[in-house]
Design a protein around this motif. Structure first.
Motif, PDB file in Angstrom:
ATOM      1  N   ALA A 138       0.846  -1.205   0.000  1.00  0.00           N
ATOM      2  CA  ALA A 138       0.000   0.000   0.000  1.00  0.00           C
ATOM      3  C   ALA A 138       0.877   1.249   0.000  1.00  0.00           C
ATOM      4  N   THR A 139       1.226   1.747   1.180  1.00  0.00           N
ATOM      5  CA  THR A 139       2.113   2.913   1.247  1.00  0.00           C
ATOM      6  C   THR A 139       3.552   2.541   0.910  1.00  0.00           C
ATOM      7  N   GLY A 140       3.901   1.281   1.106  1.00  0.00           N
ATOM      8  CA  GLY A 140       5.274   0.830   0.888  1.00  0.00           C
ATOM      9  C   GLY A 140       6.139   0.941   2.128  1.00  0.00           C
ATOM     10  N   ALA A 141       5.592   1.514   3.204  1.00  0.00           N
ATOM     11  CA  ALA A 141       6.396   1.769   4.405  1.00  0.00           C
ATOM     12  C   ALA A 141       6.919   0.481   5.046  1.00  0.00           C
ATOM     13  N   GLY A 170       2.823   3.167  -3.576  1.00  0.00           N
ATOM     14  CA  GLY A 170       3.727   2.352  -2.775  1.00  0.00           C
ATOM     15  C   GLY A 170       4.945   1.907  -3.573  1.00  0.00           C
ATOM     16  N   ILE A 171       4.716   1.536  -4.825  1.00  0.00           N
ATOM     17  CA  ILE A 171       5.828   1.158  -5.708  1.00  0.00           C
ATOM     18  C   ILE A 171       6.799   2.329  -5.857  1.00  0.00           C
ATOM     19  N   GLU A 172       6.255   3.508  -6.102  1.00  0.00           N
ATOM     20  CA  GLU A 172       7.100   4.691  -6.289  1.00  0.00           C
ATOM     21  C   GLU A 172       7.871   5.028  -5.017  1.00  0.00           C
ATOM     22  N   LEU A 193      -5.063   5.123  -3.317  1.00  0.00           N
ATOM     23  CA  LEU A 193      -4.751   4.861  -1.914  1.00  0.00           C
ATOM     24  C   LEU A 193      -5.543   5.845  -1.071  1.00  0.00           C
ATOM     25  N   THR A 194      -6.253   5.355  -0.050  1.00  0.00           N
ATOM     26  CA  THR A 194      -7.043   6.254   0.793  1.00  0.00           C
ATOM     27  C   THR A 194      -6.141   7.043   1.730  1.00  0.00           C
ATOM     28  N   ALA A 195      -6.724   8.034   2.396  1.00  0.00           N
ATOM     29  CA  ALA A 195      -5.977   8.851   3.350  1.00  0.00           C
ATOM     30  C   ALA A 195      -5.446   8.010   4.507  1.00  0.00           C
ATOM     31  N   LYS A 196      -6.094   6.891   4.797  1.00  0.00           N
ATOM     32  CA  LYS A 196      -5.647   6.008   5.871  1.00  0.00           C
ATOM     33  C   LYS A 196      -4.698   4.920   5.377  1.00  0.00           C
ATOM     34  N   ILE A 199      -5.535   0.346   0.020  1.00  0.00           N
ATOM     35  CA  ILE A 199      -5.619   0.296  -1.439  1.00  0.00           C
ATOM     36  C   ILE A 199      -7.073   0.195  -1.877  1.00  0.00           C
ATOM     37  N   VAL A 200      -7.427   0.966  -2.925  1.00  0.00           N
ATOM     38  CA  VAL A 200      -8.763   0.931  -3.519  1.00  0.00           C
ATOM     39  C   VAL A 200      -8.627   0.596  -5.004  1.00  0.00           C
ATOM     40  N   PRO A 201      -9.360  -0.413  -5.525  1.00  0.00           N
ATOM     41  CA  PRO A 201     -10.362  -1.208  -4.815  1.00  0.00           C
ATOM     42  C   PRO A 201      -9.773  -2.268  -3.880  1.00  0.00           C
TER      43      PRO A 201
END
Length: 217
Positions: A138-141, A170-172, A193-196, A199-201
């Motif tokens: 998602a975020t990649g973190a 996340g990839i970037e 990606l939502t604010a939280k 991943i969407v969908p």
């Protein structure tokens, strides 16, 4: 290198569609098996890029010069959600060394979160080929923190990341923080990606769908 396996394999696309489908997700065994099968396909595709050597194999009627992996990879997974994909890759890289990482989102009352990485069990990673599995990028973190943590245990020769669904952001982020020499293999790629940080969908919480809901920490 970024590879979207759904663009190459109709079976992977089919399995990802079942992972996403709310009408199918209730079957935990099927959910885990679909993750496992994506891990198997990813292992097969990655194996094409790994160095091989020729060895003489005795048979009942003679000998045969056979190609085998020159080096065994290290299969790493992020607990707990990554276990089914890890098992799928272990079905193919059955002689691989293994690493296990405890990384999770530690949520705060204001809705924000940070990645908490509290445990890692692994062999020496110096000059090794490392394959990290986690269903959602998602975020990649989590992946970035895992890679940074691993490099404290040695400098891998190659790092591959295998996920069921990735988000472009996340990839970037991984490419920005870890360099574009990280090889990312995705069952599929979503854009939003939502604010939280979901991943969407997407498909929801892969760990909960595979193993049951957990208490929030």
């Amino acid at each position: 290198m970024i590879v979207n396996l759904s663009e190459q394999h109709s079976l992977v696309s089919n399995w990802v569609s079942e992972l996403r489908d709310v009408n199918v997700q209730g079957d935990r065994m099927r959910f885990r098996r679909n993750l496992e099968r994506i891990g198997e396909v990813a292992a097969y595709e990655i194996s094409k890029r790994l160095p091989h050597k020729t060895v003489e194999i005795p048979t009942p009627l003679g000998t045969h010069d056979s190609k085998v992996l020159e080096f065994q990879p290290v299969l790493a997974t992020i607990l707990r959600a990554g276990l089914p994909m890890h098992n799928g890759m272990l079905n193919y890289f059955d002689k691989a060394d293994n690493a296990f990482i405890s990384a999770y989102r530690k949520h705060h009352r204001d809705g924000s979160f940070e990645i908490s990485l509290e445990y890692m069990s692994c062999p020496s990673l110096e000059n090794r080929i490392v394959i990290i599995s986690d269903p959602m990028l998602a975020t990649g973190a989590s992946i970035v923190k895992t890679i940074q943590y691993m490099k404290d245990e040695g400098t891998p020769k190659e790092i591959h990341v295998v996920v069921a669904i990735a988000c472009t952001m996340g990839i970037e982020y991984i490419q920005r923080e870890c360099g574009d020499d990280i090889h990312i293999w995705c069952g599929d790629i979503d854009e939003e990606l939502t604010a939280k940080g979901y991943i969407v969908p997407g498909l929801g919480d892969a760990g909960d769908l595979a193993f049951g809901t957990k208490m929030q920490s």
